[in-house]
Design an enzyme around this catalytic site. Sequence first.
Site, PDB file in Angstrom:
ATOM      1  N   ASN A  38     -59.972 -78.399 -55.751  1.00 26.52           N
ATOM      2  CA  ASN A  38     -61.237 -77.707 -55.458  1.00 26.52           C
ATOM      3  C   ASN A  38     -62.378 -78.664 -55.767  1.00 26.52           C
ATOM      4  O   ASN A  38     -62.198 -79.624 -56.519  1.00 26.52           O
ATOM      5  CB  ASN A  38     -61.371 -76.466 -56.369  1.00 26.52           C
ATOM      6  CG  ASN A  38     -61.274 -76.830 -57.849  1.00 26.52           C
ATOM      7  OD1 ASN A  38     -60.162 -77.055 -58.366  1.00 26.52           O
ATOM      8  ND2 ASN A  38     -62.390 -76.935 -58.510  1.00 26.52           N
ATOM      9  N   ALA A  92     -53.720 -80.698 -61.494  1.00 23.30           N
ATOM     10  CA  ALA A  92     -54.675 -80.152 -60.537  1.00 23.30           C
ATOM     11  C   ALA A  92     -56.054 -80.359 -61.158  1.00 23.30           C
ATOM     12  O   ALA A  92     -56.220 -80.147 -62.360  1.00 23.30           O
ATOM     13  CB  ALA A  92     -54.406 -78.671 -60.324  1.00 23.30           C
ATOM     14  N   HIS A 150     -47.078 -72.377 -63.416  1.00 18.41           N
ATOM     15  CA  HIS A 150     -46.296 -73.331 -64.206  1.00 18.41           C
ATOM     16  C   HIS A 150     -44.905 -72.738 -64.398  1.00 18.41           C
ATOM     17  O   HIS A 150     -44.751 -71.706 -65.050  1.00 18.41           O
ATOM     18  CB  HIS A 150     -46.955 -73.575 -65.566  1.00 18.41           C
ATOM     19  CG  HIS A 150     -48.189 -74.406 -65.483  1.00 18.41           C
ATOM     20  ND1 HIS A 150     -48.193 -75.752 -65.729  1.00 18.41           N
ATOM     21  CD2 HIS A 150     -49.455 -74.087 -65.153  1.00 18.41           C
ATOM     22  CE1 HIS A 150     -49.413 -76.233 -65.569  1.00 18.41           C
ATOM     23  NE2 HIS A 150     -50.205 -75.240 -65.213  1.00 18.41           N
ATOM     24  N   HIS A 203     -50.717 -76.408 -72.594  1.00 24.79           N
ATOM     25  CA  HIS A 203     -52.083 -76.920 -72.740  1.00 24.79           C
ATOM     26  C   HIS A 203     -52.644 -76.624 -74.132  1.00 24.79           C
ATOM     27  O   HIS A 203     -52.284 -75.627 -74.755  1.00 24.79           O
ATOM     28  CB  HIS A 203     -53.016 -76.246 -71.722  1.00 24.79           C
ATOM     29  CG  HIS A 203     -52.593 -76.393 -70.300  1.00 24.79           C
ATOM     30  ND1 HIS A 203     -51.627 -75.629 -69.736  1.00 24.79           N
ATOM     31  CD2 HIS A 203     -53.043 -77.223 -69.323  1.00 24.79           C
ATOM     32  CE1 HIS A 203     -51.476 -75.965 -68.465  1.00 24.79           C
ATOM     33  NE2 HIS A 203     -52.316 -76.934 -68.190  1.00 24.79           N
ATOM     34  N   SER A 239     -50.418 -77.644 -62.673  1.00 26.85           N
ATOM     35  CA  SER A 239     -50.614 -76.356 -61.985  1.00 26.85           C
ATOM     36  C   SER A 239     -50.165 -76.375 -60.541  1.00 26.85           C
ATOM     37  O   SER A 239     -50.630 -77.192 -59.747  1.00 26.85           O
ATOM     38  CB  SER A 239     -52.098 -76.001 -61.970  1.00 26.85           C
ATOM     39  OG  SER A 239     -52.418 -75.223 -63.069  1.00 26.85           O
ATOM     40  N   MET A 271     -58.273 -79.917 -67.482  1.00 29.46           N
ATOM     41  CA  MET A 271     -58.059 -79.395 -68.842  1.00 29.46           C
ATOM     42  C   MET A 271     -56.764 -79.916 -69.465  1.00 29.46           C
ATOM     43  O   MET A 271     -56.242 -79.310 -70.403  1.00 29.46           O
ATOM     44  CB  MET A 271     -57.972 -77.862 -68.793  1.00 29.46           C
ATOM     45  CG  MET A 271     -59.067 -77.171 -68.007  1.00 29.46           C
ATOM     46  SD  MET A 271     -58.717 -75.424 -67.833  1.00 29.46           S
ATOM     47  CE  MET A 271     -60.033 -74.960 -66.669  1.00 29.46           C
ATOM     48  N   SER A 272     -56.234 -81.014 -68.945  1.00 31.85           N
ATOM     49  CA  SER A 272     -54.917 -81.445 -69.442  1.00 31.85           C
ATOM     50  C   SER A 272     -54.827 -82.970 -69.416  1.00 31.85           C
ATOM     51  O   SER A 272     -55.833 -83.657 -69.427  1.00 31.85           O
ATOM     52  CB  SER A 272     -53.829 -80.856 -68.538  1.00 31.85           C
ATOM     53  OG  SER A 272     -53.886 -81.433 -67.244  1.00 31.85           O
ATOM     54  N   HIS A 276     -58.546 -69.583 -59.883  1.00 28.30           N
ATOM     55  CA  HIS A 276     -57.217 -70.173 -60.052  1.00 28.30           C
ATOM     56  C   HIS A 276     -56.434 -70.032 -58.749  1.00 28.30           C
ATOM     57  O   HIS A 276     -55.602 -70.885 -58.413  1.00 28.30           O
ATOM     58  CB  HIS A 276     -56.480 -69.488 -61.213  1.00 28.30           C
ATOM     59  CG  HIS A 276     -55.182 -70.161 -61.578  1.00 28.30           C
ATOM     60  ND1 HIS A 276     -55.104 -71.469 -61.971  1.00 28.30           N
ATOM     61  CD2 HIS A 276     -53.912 -69.705 -61.590  1.00 28.30           C
ATOM     62  CE1 HIS A 276     -53.841 -71.790 -62.215  1.00 28.30           C
ATOM     63  NE2 HIS A 276     -53.093 -70.728 -61.987  1.00 28.30           N
ATOM     64  N   TYR A 309     -55.526 -75.467 -74.641  1.00 28.85           N
ATOM     65  CA  TYR A 309     -56.303 -74.214 -74.604  1.00 28.85           C
ATOM     66  C   TYR A 309     -55.446 -72.972 -74.835  1.00 28.85           C
ATOM     67  O   TYR A 309     -55.970 -71.892 -75.064  1.00 28.85           O
ATOM     68  CB  TYR A 309     -57.092 -74.059 -73.288  1.00 28.85           C
ATOM     69  CG  TYR A 309     -56.265 -73.946 -72.021  1.00 28.85           C
ATOM     70  CD1 TYR A 309     -55.491 -72.821 -71.762  1.00 28.85           C
ATOM     71  CD2 TYR A 309     -56.280 -74.963 -71.076  1.00 28.85           C
ATOM     72  CE1 TYR A 309     -54.739 -72.729 -70.599  1.00 28.85           C
ATOM     73  CE2 TYR A 309     -55.539 -74.883 -69.916  1.00 28.85           C
ATOM     74  CZ  TYR A 309     -54.772 -73.762 -69.688  1.00 28.85           C
ATOM     75  OH  TYR A 309     -54.029 -73.673 -68.543  1.00 28.85           O
ATOM     76  N   GLU A 310     -54.118 -73.137 -74.785  1.00 30.42           N
ATOM     77  CA  GLU A 310     -53.259 -71.978 -75.052  1.00 30.42           C
ATOM     78  C   GLU A 310     -53.304 -71.604 -76.535  1.00 30.42           C
ATOM     79  O   GLU A 310     -52.873 -70.511 -76.912  1.00 30.42           O
ATOM     80  CB  GLU A 310     -51.822 -72.260 -74.605  1.00 30.42           C
ATOM     81  CG  GLU A 310     -51.705 -72.406 -73.095  1.00 30.42           C
ATOM     82  CD  GLU A 310     -50.301 -72.816 -72.672  1.00 30.42           C
ATOM     83  OE1 GLU A 310     -49.351 -72.076 -72.982  1.00 30.42           O
ATOM     84  OE2 GLU A 310     -50.159 -73.880 -72.062  1.00 30.42           O
TER      85      GLU A 310
HETATM   86  N1  HPA Z   1     -62.119 -77.850 -63.548  1.00 32.97           N
HETATM   87  C1  HPA Z   1     -61.234 -77.922 -64.567  1.00 32.97           C
HETATM   88  N2  HPA Z   1     -59.931 -77.840 -64.392  1.00 32.97           N
HETATM   89  C2  HPA Z   1     -59.479 -77.687 -63.129  1.00 32.97           C
HETATM   90  C3  HPA Z   1     -60.343 -77.600 -62.026  1.00 32.97           C
HETATM   91  C4  HPA Z   1     -61.741 -77.681 -62.244  1.00 32.97           C
HETATM   92  O1  HPA Z   1     -62.579 -77.621 -61.325  1.00 32.97           O
HETATM   93  N3  HPA Z   1     -59.556 -77.438 -60.921  1.00 32.97           N
HETATM   94  C5  HPA Z   1     -58.265 -77.450 -61.352  1.00 32.97           C
HETATM   95  N4  HPA Z   1     -58.213 -77.595 -62.694  1.00 32.97           N
END
Ligand code: HPA
Length: 278
Positions: free
Chosen positions: A236, A114, A62, A84, A31, A212-213, A248, A86-87
């Site tokens: 974050n 990320a 992306h 991903h 990301s 998530m990846s 996001h 989740y897609e």
């Molecule tokens: N959680 C899950 N996936 C993420 C996060 C998060 O805090 N930040 C960036 N991708």
Amino acid sequence: MINRKPLEASLAAVKKAFPKAKPKLGMILGSGLSEIAEAFEQLGVLPYAKIPGVGAAGVAGHAGRLVWGKSAGIETFIFQGRRHYYEGVGWEAVATPLFLLKSLGAKAVFLTNAAGGTNPKWKPGDLMIIEDHINMMGVTPLLGTHDPFWGPRFPDQSFIYDQQLRAALARAGKQSKVALRRGVYFAGTGPTYETPAEVRAWRKLGADAVGMSTVPEAMLANAAGLRVAGLSCITNMAAGILNQALTHQEVFETSQKAMANMKKLILQFWKELGRAGL
Ligand code: HPA
């Protein structure tokens, strides 16, 4: 289970577009990190839409292109943007970059992402060498009929994140004066961010970064015999660590701020790998 047909079609498409390509290394940009490809000498570009197994990337931030590039003399396939689980389009789109790399003779892959930081002492913008991972997705891309392309039926995962590559990445951090943390990446399926209770629980289980990846890609690459290195950009603090909601937008903005450091680090990493004879 991974259907080989779209993967073979992808390989044919890439061979047709880049008949001379012999990538030694691959890099998957997560990301907001697509810009890193600009630091490489560009030998060719192919939009994912023209690679049947990957298809158009569906997530903002992306870019969705394969860049055939070079840095420090190392021919590299850069996947600008990832697909991903989740897609919901199956594992083929996730597996295709690894299939291409392995089929074209690459030796290693560098996975970037990320991620949310679970350590309250860490800050957004920190970079973390992935030392190991925990798969909390509840699924794996290797479920189903065994395909020997992806290694043995029961792949060993004792050393997924290659020690020499980790050491080279740490050296690159020192030389480029980019501070690096190290830790364990923890993957859920997404697309939701975690709840604060989940983040507390996962931290107790050993998570330093949540995302998530990456984990499915690392599992496939490792099983197929590619060496793996990984880097998380902590975009974050994970849910509940600060008294604020996650967006996001924040993830994207922090990745942009960390970009200069990541570019410096990655160019130096390639130099280190060139020196190490990769
Ligand atoms: N959680 C899950 N996936 C993420 C996060 C998060 O805090 N930040 C960036 N991708």
